[in-house]
Design a protein around this motif. Structure first.
Motif, PDB file in Angstrom:
ATOM      1  N   PHE A  80      27.488   7.725   3.297  1.00 47.78           N
ATOM      2  CA  PHE A  80      28.015   6.461   2.782  1.00 47.78           C
ATOM      3  C   PHE A  80      29.236   6.752   1.918  1.00 47.78           C
ATOM      4  O   PHE A  80      29.143   7.433   0.903  1.00 47.78           O
ATOM      5  CB  PHE A  80      26.949   5.740   1.957  1.00 47.78           C
ATOM      6  CG  PHE A  80      27.252   4.284   1.693  1.00 47.78           C
ATOM      7  CD1 PHE A  80      28.388   3.905   0.978  1.00 47.78           C
ATOM      8  CD2 PHE A  80      26.397   3.292   2.139  1.00 47.78           C
ATOM      9  CE1 PHE A  80      28.674   2.574   0.738  1.00 47.78           C
ATOM     10  CE2 PHE A  80      26.672   1.954   1.893  1.00 47.78           C
ATOM     11  CZ  PHE A  80      27.810   1.595   1.197  1.00 47.78           C
ATOM     12  N   HIS A  81      30.385   6.223   2.290  1.00 48.64           N
ATOM     13  CA  HIS A  81      31.620   6.337   1.515  1.00 48.64           C
ATOM     14  C   HIS A  81      31.772   5.039   0.715  1.00 48.64           C
ATOM     15  O   HIS A  81      32.119   3.991   1.284  1.00 48.64           O
ATOM     16  CB  HIS A  81      32.824   6.555   2.423  1.00 48.64           C
ATOM     17  CG  HIS A  81      32.732   7.792   3.262  1.00 48.64           C
ATOM     18  ND1 HIS A  81      33.237   9.009   2.856  1.00 48.64           N
ATOM     19  CD2 HIS A  81      32.173   8.006   4.490  1.00 48.64           C
ATOM     20  CE1 HIS A  81      33.005   9.919   3.795  1.00 48.64           C
ATOM     21  NE2 HIS A  81      32.367   9.335   4.802  1.00 48.64           N
ATOM     22  N   ALA A  82      31.498   5.105  -0.576  1.00 51.43           N
ATOM     23  CA  ALA A  82      31.464   3.903  -1.410  1.00 51.43           C
ATOM     24  C   ALA A  82      32.635   3.872  -2.378  1.00 51.43           C
ATOM     25  O   ALA A  82      32.954   4.877  -3.016  1.00 51.43           O
ATOM     26  CB  ALA A  82      30.151   3.850  -2.191  1.00 51.43           C
ATOM     27  N   GLY A  83      33.253   2.707  -2.487  1.00 49.22           N
ATOM     28  CA  GLY A  83      34.356   2.572  -3.434  1.00 49.22           C
ATOM     29  C   GLY A  83      35.036   1.235  -3.297  1.00 49.22           C
ATOM     30  O   GLY A  83      34.824   0.502  -2.316  1.00 49.22           O
ATOM     31  N   PRO A  84      35.897   0.875  -4.260  1.00 45.90           N
ATOM     32  CA  PRO A  84      36.632  -0.391  -4.189  1.00 45.90           C
ATOM     33  C   PRO A  84      37.781  -0.306  -3.193  1.00 45.90           C
ATOM     34  O   PRO A  84      38.036   0.742  -2.583  1.00 45.90           O
ATOM     35  CB  PRO A  84      37.143  -0.562  -5.625  1.00 45.90           C
ATOM     36  CG  PRO A  84      37.308   0.842  -6.116  1.00 45.90           C
ATOM     37  CD  PRO A  84      36.190   1.626  -5.486  1.00 45.90           C
TER      38      PRO A  84
END
Length: 619
Positions: A80-84
């Motif tokens: 999972f690549h999470a970020g704004p």
């Protein structure tokens, strides 16, 4: 006696059953003795009673992970690549995709699929493109490449890949399209599944992976460039600066604001959802070009994803937009934190000339509301959507209003079950009357087993089409583009009945160019006055100048009939034009009249100069 009278009023009971009941009432017996006869009759009236067990099995959707045995047969690794927005999360996933022996990219928009398609082939990685309306093979013999970029609804869950990328995973909560992310996440056969999206989806995706027995690795990213919420609202269009983007949530506001901006001597680009992809890219290129005088963008939330834009400041013209709730009901509500962050994040891109982003509102009263919205964290995702019934746990039924709408539209047309189902899943904009009538004609022609040829479609859309003369023409051209999209979508499902894909795609590209030209001249189209609106503005001007208590020569009844027959009245009644917007148009019209009068008195004393101060809003 009473028993016989009751039996006589049963209209649908068979004659044999009637005599059995007569005999039963006249001789000793138990009420249960009638049950076998009742059941036999019921099965004749309702045949589905014979297959209730099968129906119960196929409607049991409580373990959707088991629908994909190919995916369950391998041990997948989920990252999972999470970020704004503008944090590089998708970039890192795509880098892994490009180095893999085979891969699939699944995005929410055709624009994103096109971007990855071009980026892959530019990097020397052969990649095909698959959307609902288009198939592009890099191999001249149409052999599939090892990599494919597709819209998420079109991903293949039986083909094996080394890497799969699922973009914008937070859309799994969408009431209409969330099922496609559910299907991709549970069903893609890839050794590595790279999921990109908001941190709010982490816990949910991890819990979902527990049901498949797969572990998840999380990579968290921070925004690459700073973004600041300003303490002052813009308040006036006179305060706009290069790199500004005004975000609206309706076409009415798009047309009105773009008209007012260009009336101040500034050029602006326009982007909204119903524009063809090519037109959106053309407008984005115009706005991004440092040598182009166009430095201001007016757009809907369509800029939230899919376009790379050099925006310095995001300006929310409003914080309220129309939405569809879980019951499929339309309602106006304040934008969510997730939506606000998605849009605001477009300001200050790492790869643009504006590194630092700014966010504010057009109106002073909206600014504290925006700050409060952005102050909250994004609500975690708790449920996702599937496309049938009888679900439990984390799942519930997605919205199928569009499906039912199309099913009702073609219920009287004789189609076999498979064809009817495919037609009902067609992605059309049911708000567009011309698109809906075209869909109906397509189904009728199909039911007669008559191919929809290039000549047929040209006659239907009246091709060739002239450039738009006003906003009404532009909206119609957008609808025609949607009709050609529908043809291409159906052509990949019924190739023999929609045979002229190449020629239809060619005229669609020409139509895209016509629409691009229309959008470039959108201010002229808005100013192309429609007589009924001009007449109404003139009459309202006269009424405004009358003294209080004066009466109209026609009387109230005549005024009411005249008003109700006007185009402006009908537009307001249908919700396509608001009284507030009409007042703004009045101001513009009066301003133009004064300017025209000045020009005529100074440049053309005889008054023969053709007026240019014309205004029209056909929505």
């Amino acid at each position: 006696m009473l028993c016989q009278e009751i039996i006589l009023i049963k209209v649908n009971v068979e004659l044999t059953l009637f005599f059995i009941l007569i005999n039963f009432c006249c001789t000793p017996g138990h009420i249960d003795d009638i049950y076998p006869y009742f059941l036999r009759h019921a099965k004749q009236i309702f045949p589905m009673l014979d297959c209730m067990d099968d129906l119960r099995k196929i409607s049991d959707l409580r373990v959707p992970a088991n629908w994909y045995p190919e995916a369950r047969a391998i041990q997948r690794k989920v990252i999972f690549h999470a970020g704004p927005t503008n944090s590089g999360k998708t970039y890192h996933a795509i880098q892994r995709y490009l180095t893999a022996k085979s891969g699939v990219y699944c995005g929410p928009l055709k624009l994103l699929a096109h971007e990855i398609f071009e980026k892959s082939n530019t990097a020397g990685v052969a990649c095909d493109l698959v959307t609902g309306e288009e198939r592009t093979f890099v191999d001249l013999d149409s052999r599939p490449a090892a990599h494919v970029a597709c819209t998420i609804e079109m991903c293949n869950v039986t083909t094996k890949y080394e890497v799969a990328v699922i973009d914008e995973i937070q859309m799994i909560r969408d009431s209409s399209r969330g099922w496609a992310w559910t299907r991709a996440l549970l069903g893609l056969c890839a050794e590595e599944i790279h999921v990109c999206g908001e941190p709010a989806a982490i816990d949910f995706v991890r819990e979902l992976m527990y049901t498949t027995g797969e572990e998840m690795e999380v990579n968290t990213y921070k925004r690459l460039t700073p973004i600041t919420v300003l303490d002052q609202a813009v308040e006036s269009l006179d305060n706009l600066s290069p790199g500004d983007c005004i975000v609206c949530f309706s076409k009415n506001d798009i047309y009105s604001i773009s008209r007012q901006i260009e009336a101040r001597g500034k050029e602006c680009a326009v982007i909204y959802g119903s524009l063809p992809p090519g037109t959106k890219l053309s407008q984005a290129k115009k706005f991004n070009d440092p040598d182009d005088p166009c430095k201001i963008l007016v757009a809907t939330d369509a800029i939230g994803m899919g376009l790379n834009l050099s925006i310095k400041r995001i300006i929310f013209n409003s914080l309220v937009k129309p939405n569809t709730n879980e019951k499929g009901e339309k309602q106006m509500e304040t934008i969510s934190t997730s939506q606000a962050l998605q849009i605001a994040g477009r300001a200050g891109r790492f790869s643009s000339i504006f590194k630092d982003g700014e966010v504010t509102t057009m109106h002073r009263d909206d600014l504290p509301i925006l700050k409060e919205i952005l102050r909250h964290s994004v609500d975690p995702i708790e449920e996702i959507f599937v496309s049938l019934s009888q679900v439990d746990g984390m799942y519930f039924v997605c919205n199928i209003d569009d499906f039912k709408f199309l099913a009702d539209m073609i219920q009287h047309i004789p189609l076999n079950l498979r064809s009817r189902y495919v037609f009902c899943t067609a992605p059309i904009n049911r708000k567009q009357l011309f698109v809906c009538t075209s869909f109906l004609k397509f189904a009728r022609q199909f039911s007669r087993d008559e191919p929809l040829t290039f000549d047929w479609i040209c006659r239907h859309i009246h091709w060739p089409l002239p450039p738009p003369k006003n906003i009404k023409d532009l909206v119609h051209l957008e609808a025609v583009h949607d009709v050609l999209d529908l043809y291409l979508w159906l052509s990949y499902r019924f190739m023999d009945m929609f045979p002229d894909t190449v020629m239809v795609r060619a005229i669609q590209q020409k139509l895209d160019q016509i629409i691009q030209e229309g959008v470039r001249n959108i201010t002229r189209l808005i100013r192309a006055t429609d007589p009924p609106i001009t007449d109404l503005l003139q009459k309202q001007s006269k009424r405004r100048n009358k003294t209080v208590g004066s009466k109209s020569p026609k009387g109230k009844k005549g005024d009411r009939k005249e008003k109700e027959s006007s185009l402006a009245y009908r537009l307001i009644k249908d919700g396509l034009l608001t009284p507030h917007l009409l007042q703004e148009l009045q101001k513009e019209w009066f301003k133009d009249q004064v300017q025209d009068s000045t020009n005529q008195s100074t440049l053309d004393p005889e008054g023969n100069k053709e007026k240019e101060g014309k205004l029209c809003l056909q929505l």
